[in-house]
Design a protein around this motif. Sequence first.
Motif, PDB file in Angstrom:
ATOM      1  N   ASP A 170     -37.641  89.004 -13.782  1.00 56.76           N
ATOM      2  CA  ASP A 170     -36.506  88.212 -14.249  1.00 56.76           C
ATOM      3  C   ASP A 170     -35.173  88.890 -13.921  1.00 56.76           C
ATOM      4  N   ASP A 171     -35.112  90.207 -14.064  1.00 59.85           N
ATOM      5  CA  ASP A 171     -33.866  90.914 -13.771  1.00 59.85           C
ATOM      6  C   ASP A 171     -33.489  90.804 -12.294  1.00 59.85           C
ATOM      7  N   CYS A 172     -34.467  90.907 -11.394  1.00 56.99           N
ATOM      8  CA  CYS A 172     -34.168  90.767  -9.967  1.00 56.99           C
ATOM      9  C   CYS A 172     -33.761  89.331  -9.631  1.00 56.99           C
ATOM     10  N   GLN A 173     -34.360  88.363 -10.318  1.00 62.02           N
ATOM     11  CA  GLN A 173     -33.930  86.981 -10.102  1.00 62.02           C
ATOM     12  C   GLN A 173     -32.456  86.838 -10.478  1.00 62.02           C
ATOM     13  N   ARG A 174     -32.088  87.413 -11.606  1.00 62.98           N
ATOM     14  CA  ARG A 174     -30.696  87.305 -12.060  1.00 62.98           C
ATOM     15  C   ARG A 174     -29.746  88.090 -11.146  1.00 62.98           C
ATOM     16  N   GLN A 175     -30.154  89.305 -10.749  1.00 61.21           N
ATOM     17  CA  GLN A 175     -29.271  90.108  -9.911  1.00 61.21           C
ATOM     18  C   GLN A 175     -29.089  89.468  -8.542  1.00 61.21           C
TER      19      GLN A 175
ATOM     20  N   SER B 213     -43.638  86.723 -13.688  1.00 62.46           N
ATOM     21  CA  SER B 213     -42.339  86.043 -13.797  1.00 62.46           C
ATOM     22  C   SER B 213     -42.067  85.121 -12.613  1.00 62.46           C
TER      23      SER B 213
ATOM     24  N   GLY C 257     -29.583  86.249  -7.885  1.00 59.50           N
ATOM     25  CA  GLY C 257     -29.183  84.854  -7.980  1.00 59.50           C
ATOM     26  C   GLY C 257     -30.177  83.945  -7.275  1.00 59.50           C
TER      27      GLY C 257
END
Length: 136
Positions: free
Chosen positions: A30-35, A118, A37
Motif C-alpha cells: 500500500d505504501d508503494c502504491q501511494r508513493q 495488497s 501514485g
Amino acid sequence: MPLTGHCLCKKVTYTVEVDQPAIVAYDHCDDCQRQSGSTYSLVAVVPKDKLTINGPSKSWAGKGTSGHAVHRVFCSECGSPIAHDPDAAPEIIAIKAGTLDSEIKKTLKPDTEIWTQSKLPFCQEHLAKPFKGMPE
C-alpha cells in the motif's frame, strides 16, 4: 558496469556499483502504491553499501509491517521517489526502477511480485486494449 539513474529534474543522480540488481520486483504494498501514485512500484533491490546518491535528496520514514522504519528517499526539488530503505533489512535498499537510466531499465526482467496481499484486484498481466502511447 554500474547501475545509474536520476530523478525527473536530474538534480539527484545515483550509482550502484553492481552489474545487476539482486531482485527486480513488482512491489504491491500500500505504501508503494501511494508513493508511486500507481498500482505498484517496480523496484530493483541492491546492496545498500554499493549505492551512492548525489544531489538534494530528502527522506521520510514511516513504519513498515515489521514495526521498523522504512525510509523513503526522494528528490527534494521535483519529488521523484528514488528508493525505499527498510530498517528491517539494513543490508539492502530498493531503488525505484523507473529512475534507472533508460538503457538500463529496458533490460530489466522482473522476477517476482511482493506484497501481493495488497495487489489490487484489477491488476492483470495483459490488458484487453493496449495502446503504444496515449489513445487518440
